[in-house]
Design a protein around this motif. Structure first.
Motif, PDB file in Angstrom:
ATOM      1  N   THR B  49       1.716  31.226  14.931  1.00 58.13           N
ATOM      2  CA  THR B  49       1.391  31.076  13.534  1.00 58.13           C
ATOM      3  C   THR B  49       2.426  30.308  12.877  1.00 58.13           C
ATOM      4  OG1 THR B  49       2.712  33.233  13.221  1.00 58.13           O
ATOM      5  CG2 THR B  49       0.347  33.475  13.459  1.00 58.13           C
ATOM      6  N   LEU B  50       2.262  29.852  11.424  1.00 54.04           N
ATOM      7  CA  LEU B  50       3.341  29.295  10.699  1.00 54.04           C
ATOM      8  C   LEU B  50       4.136  30.525  10.004  1.00 54.04           C
ATOM      9  CD1 LEU B  50       1.191  26.351   9.187  1.00 54.04           C
ATOM     10  CD2 LEU B  50       2.711  26.241  10.919  1.00 54.04           C
ATOM     11  N   ASP B  51       5.254  29.817  10.027  1.00 54.29           N
ATOM     12  CA  ASP B  51       6.349  30.862   9.081  1.00 54.29           C
ATOM     13  C   ASP B  51       6.227  30.289   7.534  1.00 54.29           C
ATOM     14  OD1 ASP B  51       7.823  28.610   9.046  1.00 54.29           O
ATOM     15  OD2 ASP B  51       9.441  29.568  10.263  1.00 54.29           O
ATOM     16  N   SER B  52       7.127  30.550   6.675  1.00 56.81           N
ATOM     17  CA  SER B  52       7.047  30.170   5.153  1.00 56.81           C
ATOM     18  C   SER B  52       7.510  28.799   5.048  1.00 56.81           C
ATOM     19  CB  SER B  52       7.808  30.806   4.278  1.00 56.81           C
ATOM     20  OG  SER B  52       9.399  30.964   4.900  1.00 56.81           O
ATOM     21  N   LYS B  85      -0.085  23.561  15.329  1.00 56.66           N
ATOM     22  CA  LYS B  85       0.692  23.584  14.251  1.00 56.66           C
ATOM     23  C   LYS B  85       0.205  22.705  13.298  1.00 56.66           C
ATOM     24  CE  LYS B  85       5.066  22.402  12.428  1.00 56.66           C
ATOM     25  NZ  LYS B  85       6.532  21.772  12.909  1.00 56.66           N
ATOM     26  N   ASN B  86      -0.133  21.619  13.408  1.00 56.18           N
ATOM     27  CA  ASN B  86      -0.769  20.566  12.413  1.00 56.18           C
ATOM     28  C   ASN B  86      -2.170  21.061  11.849  1.00 56.18           C
ATOM     29  OD1 ASN B  86       1.369  18.801  12.974  1.00 56.18           O
ATOM     30  ND2 ASN B  86       0.483  17.525  14.481  1.00 56.18           N
ATOM     31  N   LYS B  87      -2.859  21.656  12.891  1.00 54.30           N
ATOM     32  CA  LYS B  87      -4.066  22.024  12.255  1.00 54.30           C
ATOM     33  C   LYS B  87      -3.990  23.254  11.397  1.00 54.30           C
ATOM     34  CE  LYS B  87      -7.554  25.599  13.598  1.00 54.30           C
ATOM     35  NZ  LYS B  87      -8.603  25.236  12.629  1.00 54.30           N
ATOM     36  N   LEU B  88      -2.782  24.279  11.640  1.00 52.07           N
ATOM     37  CA  LEU B  88      -2.801  25.344  10.688  1.00 52.07           C
ATOM     38  C   LEU B  88      -2.269  24.623   9.535  1.00 52.07           C
ATOM     39  CD1 LEU B  88      -0.674  28.067  12.891  1.00 52.07           C
ATOM     40  CD2 LEU B  88      -3.151  27.790  12.294  1.00 52.07           C
ATOM     41  N   ILE B  89      -1.366  23.626   9.500  1.00 51.80           N
ATOM     42  CA  ILE B  89      -0.936  23.323   8.044  1.00 51.80           C
ATOM     43  C   ILE B  89      -2.117  22.638   7.233  1.00 51.80           C
ATOM     44  CG2 ILE B  89       0.628  21.390   7.062  1.00 51.80           C
ATOM     45  CD1 ILE B  89       2.259  21.710   9.527  1.00 51.80           C
ATOM     46  N   ALA B  90      -2.876  21.724   7.976  1.00 54.14           N
ATOM     47  CA  ALA B  90      -3.981  21.285   7.641  1.00 54.14           C
ATOM     48  C   ALA B  90      -4.883  22.323   6.753  1.00 54.14           C
ATOM     49  CB  ALA B  90      -4.873  20.380   8.665  1.00 54.14           C
ATOM     50  N   ASP B  91      -5.056  23.490   7.504  1.00 54.93           N
ATOM     51  CA  ASP B  91      -5.887  24.418   7.049  1.00 54.93           C
ATOM     52  C   ASP B  91      -5.361  25.244   5.653  1.00 54.93           C
ATOM     53  OD1 ASP B  91      -7.727  24.025   9.090  1.00 54.93           O
ATOM     54  OD2 ASP B  91      -7.221  25.866  10.223  1.00 54.93           O
ATOM     55  N   LYS B  92      -4.095  25.029   5.900  1.00 54.01           N
ATOM     56  CA  LYS B  92      -3.490  25.747   4.493  1.00 54.01           C
ATOM     57  C   LYS B  92      -4.086  25.103   3.148  1.00 54.01           C
ATOM     58  CE  LYS B  92       0.729  27.014   4.405  1.00 54.01           C
ATOM     59  NZ  LYS B  92       2.288  26.906   3.990  1.00 54.01           N
ATOM     60  N   GLY B  93      -4.488  23.559   3.128  1.00 57.73           N
ATOM     61  CA  GLY B  93      -5.233  23.090   2.189  1.00 57.73           C
ATOM     62  C   GLY B  93      -4.056  22.786   0.973  1.00 57.73           C
TER      63      GLY B  93
END
Lengths: 309, 93
Positions: B49-52, B85-93
């Motif tokens: 998961t991503l942290d802040s 990680k890059n997908k999660l960042i992209a999903d944050k929108g």
């Protein structure tokens, strides 16, 4: 007293008075020798010429079972086609009288064996050759399993529905029911999360997953400004198709009376097992959008999403 | 005649380009050697998961069965983690 020719003997003739070969069949009148004139055991097989006894010389019923030695009648003494069903009594031929492998297909007439000729359970798989049961041997109507399910011997096998050939797009080869544990992703909308309820059930049919979710937060859960995410879906969503939405079944007032005008949309992205909360304008629906305390925030979600398999 | 209940790892499936690990845990109730019932419970493990600060925090798999840990450690390569990680960042929108 005078005699013409040879004077008759006064004593009875004995066999020693008769030269060998002097009495031929031509010298015995028909009917001259009757059974009463033949001593017991006087006729032995040595005195019967080969082929001398024909069926015409044996009276009806003259040969009874007691007159036949054990094993005296073998296959060489029975003419081809001499034995028909009228020659043996019902039940006289049992399995003890049939040698192993003696009954071959060549000895069974077409259509001779019906279901009444074998007992239930007598035909097991050991008696059925590989590939012996083909679709041509199954009836043309519906197929019924009297009291059981259809079980495949190999996993991931299924049924091609609606087609008459093996077409991948018509193959239904997966069905599963179960539970999962949905949760709010820690740090995404909420911190220090505790729960009063976490319930999830799923049904997977082919590549479609149907889920029903209930999550109720416990006490003292803090809010933050990150998007709320529900984790824990039972299967990862498809990579091949765009993400999709789930639906609300019920939300309590904490979401209804939130800072958002509308209750959030629920989005399952591709390649994901999470449900993301978005406002209807596309921005994140965060923990801070929840009205008041998070205690007993109660949400029910249902819907379907797609997997790759 | 003994009735027992045990849990088994029924399936471990690796799916998708981010190597999500789908785990099915089977709860099996047996009477001697006869299976009376089998219930499924599923969960999905993803690389992290991503942290802040948008750093990838690796998923804690220490509580998973050894066979599940082995699969995760096998498929979650550095390249997979970076892509995730890059997908999660992209999903944050």
């Amino acid at each position: 007293m005078s005699y013409i020719g040879k004077q008759p003997r006064k004593a009875a003739l004995t066999s020693s008075d008769i030269e060998d070969g002097i009495i031929t069949a031509a010298k015995i009148e028909d009917g001259a020798v009757v059974a009463a004139e033949i001593a017991s055991n006087a006729v032995t097989t040595a005195k019967i010429n080969a082929d001398a006894v024909t069926a015409a010389k044996i009276a009806d019923n003259a040969v009874v079972t007691a007159g036949i030695n054990a094993d005296a009648v073998d296959g060489t003494k029975i003419a081809d086609n001499a034995i028909n069903s009228e020659h043996y009594t019902d039940g006289s031929i049992d399995t003890a009288h049939i040698a192993a492998d003696q009954i071959t297909n060549a000895k069974i007439a077409d259509d001779q064996i019906d279901s009444e000729h074998y007992v239930d359970g007598s035909i097991d798989t050991a008696h059925i050759a590989d590939d012996a049961i083909t679709s041509a041997k199954l009836g043309t109507g519906d197929m019924t399993f009297p009291n059981g399910n259809l079980v495949f011997g190999t996993s991931a096998k299924g049924v091609y529905l609606g087609v008459t050939s093996a077409t991948a797009a018509n193959l239904l080869n997966d069905y599963e029911e179960g539970t999962f544990t949905p949760s709010f992703s820690n740090g995404n909308g909420f911190d220090s999360i505790s729960y009063a309820a976490q319930r999830g059930v799923y049904t997977k049919i082919g590549r479609i997953v149907n889920v029903r979710i209930q999550i109720e937060l416990g006490a003292n859960v803090s809010k933050n400004g990150n998007r709320i995410i529900v984790d824990g879906l039972p299967f990862t969503s498809s990579n091949a198709v765009p993400g999709g939405g789930l639906n609300w079944s019920y939300v309590n007032a904490k979401v209804i009376n939130s800072t958002s005008t509308n209750i959030p949309n629920l989005w399952v992205a591709s390649n994901s097992s999470a449900v993301n909360w978005y406002k209807t304008n596309g921005s994140n629906f965060t923990g801070n959008d929840i009205s008041g305390s998070t205690t007993n925030l109660d949400v029910y979600i249902n819907g379907t999403y797609q997997t790759d398999a | 005649m003994a009735i027992t209940k045990e849990t088994q790892i029924g399936k471990i499936e690796v799916v998708g380009k981010y190597k999500s690990v789908q785990v099915r845990t089977d709860t099996v109730v047996m009477e001697d050697s006869e299976e009376l019932s089998r219930k499924y419970h599923r969960h999905v493990l993803e690389p992290g998961t991503l942290d802040s600060d948008e750093n990838l925090v690796a998923t804690d798999i220490s509580g998973e069965a050894a066979e599940v840990q082995a699969v995760c450690n096998g498929v979650w390569t550095d390249a997979v983690k970076l892509a995730w990680k890059n997908k999660l960042i992209a999903d944050k929108g």
